[in-house]
Motif scaffolding. Sequence first.
Motif, PDB file in Angstrom:
ATOM      1  N   ASP A 208       0.172   5.636  12.187  1.00 55.07           N
ATOM      2  CA  ASP A 208       0.019   6.509  13.362  1.00 55.07           C
ATOM      3  C   ASP A 208      -1.200   6.132  14.207  1.00 55.07           C
ATOM      4  O   ASP A 208      -1.219   6.382  15.421  1.00 55.07           O
ATOM      5  N   THR A 209      -2.234   5.572  13.587  1.00 53.98           N
ATOM      6  CA  THR A 209      -3.486   5.315  14.317  1.00 53.98           C
ATOM      7  C   THR A 209      -3.717   3.831  14.596  1.00 53.98           C
ATOM      8  O   THR A 209      -4.786   3.463  15.091  1.00 53.98           O
ATOM      9  N   LEU A 210      -2.751   2.994  14.260  1.00 57.13           N
ATOM     10  CA  LEU A 210      -2.960   1.555  14.391  1.00 57.13           C
ATOM     11  C   LEU A 210      -3.251   1.154  15.836  1.00 57.13           C
ATOM     12  O   LEU A 210      -4.114   0.309  16.093  1.00 57.13           O
ATOM     13  N   GLN A 211      -2.547   1.759  16.788  1.00 55.48           N
ATOM     14  CA  GLN A 211      -2.731   1.399  18.201  1.00 55.48           C
ATOM     15  C   GLN A 211      -3.935   2.102  18.802  1.00 55.48           C
ATOM     16  O   GLN A 211      -4.759   1.480  19.473  1.00 55.48           O
ATOM     17  N   GLU A 212      -4.031   3.424  18.568  1.00 57.24           N
ATOM     18  CA  GLU A 212      -5.083   4.212  19.220  1.00 57.24           C
ATOM     19  C   GLU A 212      -6.444   4.034  18.557  1.00 57.24           C
ATOM     20  O   GLU A 212      -7.485   4.007  19.227  1.00 57.24           O
ATOM     21  N   ASP A 213      -6.486   3.960  17.211  1.00 56.02           N
ATOM     22  CA  ASP A 213      -7.775   3.918  16.502  1.00 56.02           C
ATOM     23  C   ASP A 213      -7.678   2.925  15.348  1.00 56.02           C
ATOM     24  O   ASP A 213      -7.489   3.294  14.185  1.00 56.02           O
ATOM     25  N   PRO A 214      -7.812   1.639  15.660  1.00 55.25           N
ATOM     26  CA  PRO A 214      -7.704   0.629  14.600  1.00 55.25           C
ATOM     27  C   PRO A 214      -8.716   0.819  13.476  1.00 55.25           C
ATOM     28  O   PRO A 214      -8.436   0.497  12.325  1.00 55.25           O
ATOM     29  N   THR A 215      -9.889   1.361  13.807  1.00 55.20           N
ATOM     30  CA  THR A 215     -10.895   1.578  12.758  1.00 55.20           C
ATOM     31  C   THR A 215     -10.413   2.585  11.730  1.00 55.20           C
ATOM     32  O   THR A 215     -10.555   2.389  10.506  1.00 55.20           O
ATOM     33  N   ALA A 216      -9.828   3.688  12.201  1.00 54.10           N
ATOM     34  CA  ALA A 216      -9.291   4.692  11.279  1.00 54.10           C
ATOM     35  C   ALA A 216      -8.129   4.120  10.469  1.00 54.10           C
ATOM     36  O   ALA A 216      -7.977   4.413   9.273  1.00 54.10           O
ATOM     37  N   ALA A 217      -7.302   3.311  11.117  1.00 54.15           N
ATOM     38  CA  ALA A 217      -6.185   2.696  10.402  1.00 54.15           C
ATOM     39  C   ALA A 217      -6.700   1.772   9.304  1.00 54.15           C
ATOM     40  O   ALA A 217      -6.173   1.753   8.179  1.00 54.15           O
ATOM     41  N   ALA A 218      -7.736   0.990   9.598  1.00 53.00           N
ATOM     42  CA  ALA A 218      -8.303   0.090   8.590  1.00 53.00           C
ATOM     43  C   ALA A 218      -8.900   0.870   7.430  1.00 53.00           C
ATOM     44  O   ALA A 218      -8.763   0.478   6.259  1.00 53.00           O
ATOM     45  N   ALA A 219      -9.577   1.993   7.742  1.00 54.89           N
ATOM     46  CA  ALA A 219     -10.155   2.817   6.681  1.00 54.89           C
ATOM     47  C   ALA A 219      -9.071   3.385   5.780  1.00 54.89           C
ATOM     48  O   ALA A 219      -9.212   3.436   4.547  1.00 54.89           O
ATOM     49  N   ALA A 220      -7.953   3.830   6.386  1.00 58.96           N
ATOM     50  CA  ALA A 220      -6.838   4.365   5.596  1.00 58.96           C
ATOM     51  C   ALA A 220      -6.247   3.287   4.705  1.00 58.96           C
ATOM     52  O   ALA A 220      -5.920   3.533   3.536  1.00 58.96           O
TER      53      ALA A 220
END
Length: 382
Positions: A208-220
């Motif tokens: 869900d956050t890969l496009q909008e917030d790559p940092t959050a996606a990486a943390a997940a």
Amino acid sequence: MAEPPPLREPAPVRHLARITDIALATLTLVFFIAVALAAGVHTPRQGTYPLALLLGALLLVRHRWPMTVLLLSIGGIFAYHLTGHWSPAGWIWPAAVAYFTVATTPRVRWVAAIGLAQLVYSAVDFRWALDTNPTRYVLHVAGEGLLLAILIAAGLAYAAAMRWRERLRETDSRARAAEERLRVSHEVHDIIAHTLAVVGVQLNVAADTLQEDPTAAAAALRLAKDVRNRAMTDLRSLVAVLRDNPADTAPQADLASLDTLIADARAAGLEVTLDEHGDRAAIPAVLAIALYRVVQESLANALKHAGASKAEVTIGYQPRSITVEITDDGRSAPGGAEATEGHGLAGMRERVSALGGALTAGPIAGGGFAVRADIPVAGSTA
């Protein structure tokens, strides 16, 4: 799992067997000499002592070479009588222990045949008593035959009892192996269920956050990887239980890993509160593992099935019992009906029941689901 090796007798049992052999050898030697002397043997050194020593010494190796011991004992008795010696001990009694020992082996038919041959020879050898004292002759032959029958019957009964004991030991060994397999299956289910629940949530967050917030996606994704790595470590230690060398097993997750478990659930989006009463360090290892798995399965169910957003874990450590309760605000069965008991809930119930405790699970008033386990502390008194 490899078949367990045959169980060896404990050292005290082996020592007792050796002491028994020595005692039987000593009794045979002493009693044979005593009977011979009481019967009026005037030159015991010429036959009585050597035969007594032979019969006693042979009994020290009766378990290793039972048939050889019997044949040598009978040969010595024949030589003793054929050289003109006589003893009221008769033909069968001096070799009684040897007869009994061979009767406990599969060669029991040979025992009967050898004993019968010896009885026939004894009856012929003692035929001189027919003319002077027929009653004595009948009592002598019948007594020897009865003694032989008793020795064979006792040997057969002893062998049957030993076979029954061995079957019981094998059954107990198989039961322990089955219990271990069941425990491993429960552990594997708990680990996989928890891992899939947490990793699934984190993968959804990353997608869900890969496009909008790559940092959050990486943390997940990093969190999902960490959970996966810990699960693989647990699984490897469990799989080692199925190998031939159990020394390779690693310690299982217990209450020391409870904080990490709670952190994983929080990272997956479940707001978890932990309330503990008492000293978790004083809990026995078996109970600690069971408690950890109950909490792990309950939180995994809350994440994966109930769609809960909040969960509360309450653990009370008392000297005589341990109580753990996990409640969440997830979906319960429609109309307050009982929830269907799947493998996870059944596994928790079996785990707690095996420790003498009880587990209840079901919807709670106002919505949500609760799991409660009460487990006694082994060795405590009411």
